[in-house]
Design a protein around this motif. Structure first.
Motif, PDB file in Angstrom:
ATOM      1  N   ASP A 299       0.819  -1.207   0.000  1.00  0.00           N
ATOM      2  CA  ASP A 299       0.000   0.000   0.000  1.00  0.00           C
ATOM      3  C   ASP A 299       0.855   1.262   0.000  1.00  0.00           C
ATOM      4  O   ASP A 299       0.545   2.239  -0.670  1.00  0.00           O
ATOM      5  N   ALA A 300       1.937   1.235   0.783  1.00  0.00           N
ATOM      6  CA  ALA A 300       2.802   2.405   0.862  1.00  0.00           C
ATOM      7  C   ALA A 300       3.443   2.714  -0.483  1.00  0.00           C
ATOM      8  O   ALA A 300       3.607   3.888  -0.859  1.00  0.00           O
ATOM      9  N   VAL A 301       3.801   1.677  -1.228  1.00  0.00           N
ATOM     10  CA  VAL A 301       4.347   1.881  -2.567  1.00  0.00           C
ATOM     11  C   VAL A 301       3.276   2.451  -3.486  1.00  0.00           C
ATOM     12  O   VAL A 301       3.487   3.429  -4.207  1.00  0.00           O
ATOM     13  N   SER A 302       2.091   1.825  -3.459  1.00  0.00           N
ATOM     14  CA  SER A 302       1.008   2.241  -4.347  1.00  0.00           C
ATOM     15  C   SER A 302       0.541   3.664  -4.044  1.00  0.00           C
ATOM     16  O   SER A 302       0.171   4.406  -4.948  1.00  0.00           O
ATOM     17  N   PRO A 331      14.251  -1.181  -2.184  1.00  0.00           N
ATOM     18  CA  PRO A 331      14.822  -1.347  -3.530  1.00  0.00           C
ATOM     19  C   PRO A 331      13.896  -0.793  -4.609  1.00  0.00           C
ATOM     20  O   PRO A 331      12.733  -0.459  -4.343  1.00  0.00           O
ATOM     21  N   ASP A 332      14.390  -0.763  -5.828  1.00  0.00           N
ATOM     22  CA  ASP A 332      13.599  -0.333  -6.978  1.00  0.00           C
ATOM     23  C   ASP A 332      12.940  -1.573  -7.572  1.00  0.00           C
ATOM     24  O   ASP A 332      13.516  -2.265  -8.417  1.00  0.00           O
ATOM     25  N   ILE A 333      11.729  -1.897  -7.107  1.00  0.00           N
ATOM     26  CA  ILE A 333      11.010  -3.074  -7.592  1.00  0.00           C
ATOM     27  C   ILE A 333       9.599  -2.675  -7.985  1.00  0.00           C
ATOM     28  O   ILE A 333       9.075  -1.652  -7.548  1.00  0.00           O
ATOM     29  N   THR A 334       8.998  -3.510  -8.813  1.00  0.00           N
ATOM     30  CA  THR A 334       7.606  -3.323  -9.200  1.00  0.00           C
ATOM     31  C   THR A 334       6.757  -4.281  -8.391  1.00  0.00           C
ATOM     32  O   THR A 334       6.976  -5.496  -8.418  1.00  0.00           O
ATOM     33  N   THR A 335       5.795  -3.758  -7.652  1.00  0.00           N
ATOM     34  CA  THR A 335       4.945  -4.614  -6.833  1.00  0.00           C
ATOM     35  C   THR A 335       3.740  -5.075  -7.634  1.00  0.00           C
ATOM     36  O   THR A 335       3.288  -4.401  -8.557  1.00  0.00           O
ATOM     37  N   ASP A 336       3.237  -6.249  -7.270  1.00  0.00           N
ATOM     38  CA  ASP A 336       2.003  -6.769  -7.857  1.00  0.00           C
ATOM     39  C   ASP A 336       1.003  -6.840  -6.716  1.00  0.00           C
ATOM     40  O   ASP A 336       1.105  -7.684  -5.825  1.00  0.00           O
ATOM     41  N   ARG A 337       0.039  -5.942  -6.747  1.00  0.00           N
ATOM     42  CA  ARG A 337      -0.766  -5.656  -5.562  1.00  0.00           C
ATOM     43  C   ARG A 337      -2.243  -5.813  -5.858  1.00  0.00           C
ATOM     44  O   ARG A 337      -2.733  -5.419  -6.892  1.00  0.00           O
ATOM     45  N   ASP A 338      -2.973  -6.376  -4.878  1.00  0.00           N
ATOM     46  CA  ASP A 338      -4.427  -6.455  -4.949  1.00  0.00           C
ATOM     47  C   ASP A 338      -4.964  -6.105  -3.579  1.00  0.00           C
ATOM     48  O   ASP A 338      -4.950  -6.914  -2.661  1.00  0.00           O
TER      49      ASP A 338
END
Length: 347
Positions: A299-302, A331-338
């Motif tokens: 959530d914090a990333v989104s 890190p510099d990552i792409t999250t997959d979030r639902d």
């Protein structure tokens, strides 16, 4: 050179059913105001009948593997208080359903501290050379163990799952888990407990028609839990900060177990941190136990709060009683979030 566990993927999943405070107030003696004032929770997600912890874990695990860009892992560590069965462990089933062949897999039972414990277990396996890449999952279906007549617990907990992928790397890399602190005090086991179901107190009549036996439900002593949680999370967090060589004021985000917003702010106060640097998403998902920290991270990333290079402090307190903390540079990552969007505050 020391080998570190480096976070390289993050994925989450919550069941689609949203249970609001207003809905709960129709079936028990509570209200939206009562729940929000005492916990900060506005809603939670509950799994439908027939959905098990492994189902949520598989969804979050698949998303974390996708985020990491590879399904090649050597170990699966699943933190949960609500396994599919008392025996066997749920992790091997999750690994199999994810197509991970015959990798090692085991459960960690540290209740709300489970995800932090699982991170430390995974980091130890990587440091020992037992695994190169580890999938760590926190998954819970607390709705299956809540007493519907107990407003002190039924209004707090939600269901969900969050997972990360760790790989072997250098301690200087962003994403490296820099320090860990774990602890427990078994003399306080009665504070958070499901009394029945184990060898000490087998559940009788659980499979029979009619009401479930009272000892099969989750129970918690709220006031002492609050006090011990603040003390132990603050002490553990400080121990990790000291090991990482960080001042509390240098931490960009404190991501604590999402049990109660007042606990999170009290821990920040004890550490001398601005409470505005505390990540809070429990208003949307409630207390998801071992799943709460990865859900909060996603959530914090989104929400645009957590960015690469930020210093992050994780800390949790749970049944046992147990507690633990860790620190990393994001890190510099792409999250997959639902996960649900933010819920508006009522006036």
């Amino acid at each position: 050179m020391n080998t570190a566990a480096v976070l390289t993927g993050l994925g989450t999943y919550v069941p689609p059913r949203v249970v609001t405070n207003e809905e709960l107030s129709r079936t028990m003696d509570t209200s939206d105001e009562w729940i929000r004032t005492r916990t900060g929770i506005a809603q939670r997600h509950w799994a439908d009948t027939g959905t098990a912890t492994s189902d949520l874990a598989v969804e979050a695990g698949a998303r974390a593997l996708k985020s990491a860009g590879s399904a090649d892992v050597d170990l699966v560590v699943l933190a949960t208080t609500t396994p599919d069965h008392p025996c066997p462990a749920t992790a091997p089933q999750v690994a199999s359903r994810l197509g991970l062949r015959t990798v090692a897999a085991y459960d960690v039972a540290a209740v709300c501290s489970g995800f932090v414990y699982a991170l430390a277990c995974a980091a130890g396996a990587i440091a020992a050379g037992v695994a190169e890449r580890v999938l760590v999952i926190g998954a819970e279906t607390y709705s299956t163990i809540l007493n519907p007549d107990d407003r002190t617990t039924s209004v707090i907990f939600g269901d969900g799952a969050g997972a990360v992928v760790l790989r072997a790397g250098d301690p200087s890399e962003p994403g490296a888990l820099l320090a860990h602190d774990l602890g427990s005090d078994g003399s306080l086991k009665d504070l958070i407990m499901v009394p029945g179901g184990g060898s000490r107190q087998p559940v009788t009549g659980a499979a029979e028609p009619g009401p479930r036996p009272a000892d099969s439900y989750f129970g918690m002593q709220g006031k002492p839990v609050f006090r011990h949680a603040v003390t132990r999370m603050a002490e553990s967090s400080q121990a990790v900060l000291d090991r990482a060589g960080w001042a509390a004021q240098s931490v960009d985000w404190f991501v604590g177990h999402q049990a109660n917003v007042r606990i999170l702010h009290a821990v920040a106060d004890q550490l001398g941190m601005d409470k505005e640097r505390t990540v809070v998403n429990l208003d949307r998902v409630g207390n998801t136990s071992a799943a709460s920290i990865p859900l909060a991270l996603a959530d914090a990333v989104s929400d645009g709060l957590l960015a690469p290079g930020h210093r992050v402090l994780l800390s949790a307190f749970g049944g046992g009683v147990t507690w633990g903390s860790t620190a990393l540079v994001w890190p510099d990552i792409t999250t997959d979030r639902d996960i649900s969007p933010k819920t508006p505050r009522s006036s």
